[in-house]
Design an enzyme around this catalytic site. Structure first.
Site, short mmCIF file in Angstrom:
data_model
loop_
_atom_site.label_atom_id
_atom_site.label_comp_id
_atom_site.label_asym_id
_atom_site.label_seq_id
_atom_site.Cartn_x
_atom_site.Cartn_y
_atom_site.Cartn_z
N HIS A 170 0.94 -1.27 -0.02
CA HIS A 170 -0.02 -0.12 -0.05
C HIS A 170 0.92 1.11 0.08
O HIS A 170 0.50 2.49 -0.51
CB HIS A 170 -0.91 0.01 1.08
N SER B 143 1.01 -1.06 -6.58
CA SER B 143 1.38 -2.09 -7.37
C SER B 143 2.54 -1.44 -8.36
O SER B 143 2.31 -0.26 -9.04
CB SER B 143 0.35 -2.76 -8.12
N LYS C 249 -12.11 -8.01 -12.81
CA LYS C 249 -10.96 -8.79 -13.45
C LYS C 249 -10.54 -10.04 -12.46
O LYS C 249 -10.23 -11.07 -13.15
CB LYS C 249 -9.81 -7.66 -13.63
N ASP C 250 -10.41 -9.92 -11.32
CA ASP C 250 -9.97 -10.83 -10.19
C ASP C 250 -10.90 -11.88 -10.37
O ASP C 250 -10.67 -13.03 -10.05
CB ASP C 250 -9.82 -9.91 -8.81
N GLU D 37 6.22 -33.91 -1.02
CA GLU D 37 5.17 -33.45 -2.06
C GLU D 37 5.77 -32.81 -3.10
O GLU D 37 6.68 -32.23 -3.20
CB GLU D 37 4.07 -32.49 -1.19
#
EC number: 7.1.1.8
Length: 385
Positions: free
Chosen positions: A202, A206, A228-229, A272
């Site tokens: 923040h 971004s 969009k997400d 894994e």
């Protein structure tokens, strides 16, 4: 003033997911963060409900998992969501990290953001290992034995540390009980670290695919990027549901459906799939102590990237050489995963050593050298204009 802005609590939500200004050029690779948040919620919720029916006593652990599968209403969905959710968590996390590597998200001023992300990655690996041991199948028992034995490589105090971790002289009841307690605790620490990750994000906002400041062209998070997400959220849920309902054991190991038996060693002990690249790095070094150091260094080397990347341009969007070597690195990482699943024999030992060298060379040699060369080329191109 809108209530969402005046209320002390809602104003926080508003500043992060409603009015948060985002660069208009970000693509679908920036959706991985929201998917990781969804994965974390799925893992915590399914884990809490499973813990209501799970017993960490070593005599009951395997049976209690089968009880969840057979007797608890929709218990099989909980178990398969949790198990496959872990695999998908790492899939999305690897893609999120690859995005950061490709687009230079680790560069200043987002170094703190990157470092917190690496810590989250380490905690997630620890949580996955602890959870895998809680099932107490054959692979759980021997995986716990092998990984905890790595601490015996520490000079002078190694064996004492291993005994302390076990709570005895081998993997036994105290081991599984303390592993379960930690497995329940660490996800909440991860959630706290995620909040710190968002706080660090923040501060400067971004990054974007162009590698330039996005302050000149930003649009609000809602409704543009929320919808969009949601596209990738629904796609993710569809693919996860296909695995959970139609192929729930594809990403697991069949030996873990056999109760843990300290008297019978499996033909091959493998973790894994999402830990296989680091397991391959561990096995590529003949010396035990150096192997352990190298394995941990393979994760911690991510922290040096902000200092080894000397490029004047953030990200690889406009850099041909960096793109080429980045995809070599991705291929090499996948190859390490394949080698980690193979037996320790010719030619996999030599291949593992070469792949390990390339892995570290990318961070410590290739990135600084190529970024310097590209800086010179950028300078020459600018002068010639």
């Amino acid at each position: 003033m809108a209530f969402r802005k005046s209320n002390v609590y809602l104003s926080l939500v508003n500043s992060y997911i409603i009015d948060s200004p985002q660069p208009s050029s970000i693509n679908y690779w920036w959706n991985m963060g929201s998917l990781l948040g969804l994965c974390l919620v799925i893992q915590i919720v399914t884990g809490i409900f499973m813990a209501m029916h799970y017993s960490s006593n070593i005599e009951l652990a395997f049976s209690s998992v089968e009880h969840i599968m057979r007797d608890v209403h929709n218990g099989y969905i909980l178990r398969y969501l949790h198990a496959n959710g872990a695999s998908f968590f790492f899939m999305v996390m690897f893609m999120h990290m690859a995005k950061g590597l490709y687009y230079g998200s680790y560069r200043s001023p987002r170094v703190t953001l990157w470092n917190v992300g690496v810590i989250i990655f380490i905690l997630t690996i620890a949580t996955a290992f602890l959870g895998y041991c809680c099932v107490y199948g054959q692979m759980s028992h021997w995986g716990a034995t092998v990984i905890t034995n790595l601490f015996s490589a520490i000079p002078f105090v190694g064996n004492d540390i291993v005994s302390w971790l076990w709570g005895g002289f081998s993997v036994s009841n105290p081991t599984i009980q303390r592993f379960f307690a930690l497995h329940y605790l660490v996800p909440f620490i991860i959630a706290a670290m995620v909040i710190m990750h968002l706080m660090a994000l923040h501060i400067h906002g971004s990054s974007n695919p162009l590698g330039i400041t996005g302050n000149l062209d930003r649009i609000p998070m809602h409704s543009y990027f929320i919808f969009k997400d949601l596209v990738t959220v629904f796609l993710f849920m569809l693919i996860l549901a296909l695995f959970v309902f139609y192929s729930p054991n594809t990403l697991g190991h069949p030996d873990n459906y056999i109760p843990g038996n300290p008297l019978v060693t499996p033909a091959s002990i493998v973790p894994e799939w999402y830990l296989l690249p680091f397991y391959a790095i561990l096995r590529s070094i003949p010396d035990k102590l150096l192997g352990v150091i190298t394995m941990f260094a393979a994760i911690l080397v991510l922290l040096v990237l902000p200092f080894t990347d000397r490029s004047v341009v953030r990200g690889n969007t406009f850099k041909v050489l960096s793109k080429f070597f980045f995809f070599i690195f991705v291929f090499n990482f996948v190859l390490l995963g394949q080698i980690g699943a193979c037996h320790v024999e010719v030619p996999y030992v030599l291949m593992g050593q070469i792949a390990t060298f390339i892995y570290f060379a990318y961070f410590l040699i290739i990135v600084p050298v190529i970024s310097t060369i590209e800086n010179v080329l950028f300078y020459i191109g600018r002068v010639n204009k």
